[in-house]
Design an enzyme around this catalytic site. Structure first.
Site, PDB file in Angstrom:
ATOM      1  CD  GLU A 209      -2.938   0.982   2.388  1.00  0.00           C
ATOM      2  OE1 GLU A 209      -2.842   0.058   3.210  1.00  0.00           O
ATOM      3  OE2 GLU A 209      -3.890   1.782   2.367  1.00  0.00           O
TER       4      GLU A 209
ATOM      5  CG  ASN B 245      -9.547  -1.739   1.554  1.00  0.00           C
ATOM      6  OD1 ASN B 245      -9.185  -2.893   1.756  1.00  0.00           O
ATOM      7  ND2 ASN B 245      -9.358  -0.766   2.450  1.00  0.00           N
ATOM      8  CD  GLU B 246     -10.338  -2.502   6.186  1.00  0.00           C
ATOM      9  OE1 GLU B 246     -10.300  -1.400   6.758  1.00  0.00           O
ATOM     10  OE2 GLU B 246      -9.657  -3.479   6.564  1.00  0.00           O
TER      11      GLU B 246
ATOM     12  CE1 TYR C  22      -3.551  -6.131   8.973  1.00  0.00           C
ATOM     13  CE2 TYR C  22      -5.835  -5.476   8.671  1.00  0.00           C
ATOM     14  CZ  TYR C  22      -4.529  -5.520   8.212  1.00  0.00           C
ATOM     15  OH  TYR C  22      -4.199  -4.980   7.006  1.00  0.00           O
TER      16      TYR C  22
ATOM     17  CD  GLU D 278      -6.071  -4.680   4.173  1.00  0.00           C
ATOM     18  OE1 GLU D 278      -5.941  -4.334   5.365  1.00  0.00           O
ATOM     19  OE2 GLU D 278      -6.494  -3.934   3.271  1.00  0.00           O
TER      20      GLU D 278
ATOM     21  CD  GLN E  87       0.263  -2.446   3.758  1.00  0.00           C
ATOM     22  OE1 GLN E  87       1.069  -1.771   3.118  1.00  0.00           O
ATOM     23  NE2 GLN E  87      -0.930  -1.971   4.096  1.00  0.00           N
TER      24      GLN E  87
HETATM   25  O1  AHR Z   1      -3.056  -2.574   6.157  1.00  0.00           O
HETATM   26  C1  AHR Z   1      -3.358  -1.358   6.782  1.00  0.00           C
HETATM   27  C2  AHR Z   1      -4.823  -0.984   6.673  1.00  0.00           C
HETATM   28  O2  AHR Z   1      -5.598  -1.901   7.384  1.00  0.00           O
HETATM   29  C3  AHR Z   1      -5.425  -1.008   5.307  1.00  0.00           C
HETATM   30  O3  AHR Z   1      -5.186   0.161   4.590  1.00  0.00           O
HETATM   31  C4  AHR Z   1      -6.879  -1.154   5.586  1.00  0.00           C
HETATM   32  O4  AHR Z   1      -7.571  -1.827   4.564  1.00  0.00           O
HETATM   33  C5  AHR Z   1      -6.907  -1.913   6.900  1.00  0.00           C
HETATM   34  O5  AHR Z   1      -7.755  -1.308   7.818  1.00  0.00           O
END
Ligand code: AHR
Length: 507
Positions: free
Chosen positions: A28, A175-176, A251, A307, A356
């Protein structure tokens, strides 16, 4: 004192193919991922190819990166692709409002990203702007990238120096969308995803795999809304749904939320809670799969975890908006657990992207501006596991496997998966206990084997990491294993990840 565990692997019972795309990555415009990480520019004194940092490319090529997602993340929904083409000195600037509020000069744009994918031999996965961009803008980006012949966008691409269209297999519809991608309701986004997907055309023989932006964690309501949207109206008279996959993000942290706990300084409890959180991805995936199975029993749509990874507080003294974190043995084990889970769900899970690749969150490599580069423990897991890419999963059964108590719950002490490709089997084992070694006996059934190579990744502490002073503190080392008949015996040190490569013998 050691703990003991016993496992059985059925080498002749084949399961689903583990798509290589489960080993995808994510880059990103965030902190030092693109600028300073991948992109140093054509005038840099560091070795580079067309402005792309050579040491980063070389390190990543060894991982056989199957695909790379770009330009975001949250950034994707404020990115306007036309700002990133043409002569660099003429490109407009913008503010990256999500990440550090810094000014983005658009010097890394479409052509630079496609060049990076060529150097990595990775398939591009482009996340289009649905949040603040128009349908026309997204549609024209697809045309610019993938259309041959005489069309307005193909002509523009040629004017910018690229004659042939590129192949772009993967396309993200924002995205999101529930958050940074537009704060939409699930039903509203589902309609928008259908609308945008309709105008993302397959030009020539380029076939897009359109991925609808999915849920956070286990928000099954979101997945249900997307599946309903496709089931009711998505086919539009054809057999192909209007989008081909739905995503979700997951995450890992230690239960206290993202961005709160240090990457390198944590308690034993925080360590175990982190592993528990990593194991929980299995429940999350199973939930999304159950919803998808109900609407799509034939498995036409894929599930994509585009992600995933650990999210710690940033390294002291670094920009809080840049998400730069160290990477320890703990992160490596989180990766080992996730990849085992992904292998088990290879029927529906078609792609995953760790967040990432460079200098951001659970990165593969950490760089500095003077040409230093460090491979992280997570990098080594991806390297040790690369033999699973496009291999066929075989069942592993943990019997008599210990569990570790944490809070009022427990964490498995062992995670495991195995696959077969050609004449080779690959077994991956993650040992999570930090307080004692593990004696593991694996009953290999169905095929006679010899051991080709066994390696282990660990260090004296779960908090150990690599840096310029000790770049190989956490690196794979040979592992002693004993094979008697079909019984493979090994002892794993605390907090260790191991792979055993076996040669399948005829007969
Ligand atoms: O990876 C960091 C961020 O986490 C991304 O930009 C977003 O999609 C997520 O909230």
């Amino acid at each position: 004192m050691s703990r003991t565990a016993r496992a059985v692997i059925d080498l002749d019972v084949t399961g689903d193919v583990i798509s290589r795309h489960l080993y995808g990555h994510f880059a990103e415009h965030l902190g030092r991922c693109i600028y300073g990480g991948f992109w140093v520019g054509e005038d840099s004194e560091l070795p580079h190819t067309d402005g792309i940092r050579q040491d980063v490319v070389d390190a990543l090529r060894a991982l056989e990166v199957p695909n790379l997602r770009w330009p975001g993340g949250c950034f994707a929904d404020e990115y306007h692709w036309r700002d990133g083409i043409g002569p660099r000195e003429d490109r407009p600037t913008m503010v990256n409002t999500h990440w550090g509020d810094v000014v983005e000069d658009n010097s890394f744009g479409t052509h630079e990203f496609m060049r990076l994918c060529e150097l990595l031999e990775a398939d591009p996965y482009i996340a289009g702007n649905l949040g603040s961009g128009t349908v026309r803008e997204m549609s024209e980006w697809v045309e610019y990238l993938t259309r041959d012949g005489d069309s307005p966008m193909a002509r523009l691409r040629r004017e910018n120096g690229r004659a042939e269209p590129w192949r772009v297999p993967f396309w993200g519809l924002g995205n999101e969308a529930w958050g940074c991608g537009g704060t939409m309701s699930a039903r509203h986004y589902a309609d928008e995803a259908r609308r945008y997907a309709t105008y993302c055309k397959d030009h020539g023989d380029n076939r897009l795999y359109r991925i609808a932006a999915g849920a956070a964690d286990d928000d099954l309501r979101w997945t249900r809304a997307l599946m309903e949207a496709v089931a009711c109206l998505g086919c539009g008279g054809s057999d192909r749904p209007v989008f081909q996959a739905v995503s979700f993000h997951y995450y890992t942290h230690s239960g206290e939320g993202i961005n709160t706990v240090s990457a390198t300084d944590f308690t034993d409890e925080q360590y175990l809670r982190t592993l528990a959180h990593a194991f929980a991805v299995e429940r999350v995936i199973a939930g999304h799969v159950a919803v998808m199975d109900a609407y799509d029993p034939d498995g036409r749509l894929g599930l994509v975890c585009d992600e995933w990874g650990t999210w710690w507080s940033v390294e002291p003294g670094t920009n809080p908006g840049f998400l730069y974190q160290q990477n320890t043995v703990r992160d490596a084990l989180v990766a080992g657990v996730h990849l085992d889970v992904f292998h088990r769900h290879a029927r529906r899970l078609t792609m995953a992207n760790i967040a990432q690749t460079v200098n951001v969150l659970q990165a593969m490599v950490l760089t500095d501006d003077d040409g230093g580069l460090v491979l992280t423990p997570t990098y080594h897991v991806f390297e040790m596991n690369k033999g699973h890419q496009d291999a066929t999963a075989v069942p592993t059964h943990l019997v008599d496997a210990p569990a570790l108590a944490v809070d009022d719950s427990s964490v498995p002490a062992v995670s495991m998966s195995a696959s077969v490709r050609g004449g080779t089997a690959l077994v991956s084992v993650t040992h999570t206990a930090a307080d004692a070694p593990l004696d593991l006996a694996i009953d290999l059934r169905g095929r006679a084997v010899t051991v080709r190579r066994a390696r282990v990744l660990t260090a004296d502490s779960a908090a150990a990491f690599n840096d310029a002073q000790a770049p190989d503190r956490v690196a794979p080392r040979p592992l002693d294993v004993a094979l008697e008949g079909g019984l493979l015996r090994l002892t794993l040190r605390p907090h260790a990840f191991a792979t055993i490569e076996l040669e399948l013998r005829e007969g």
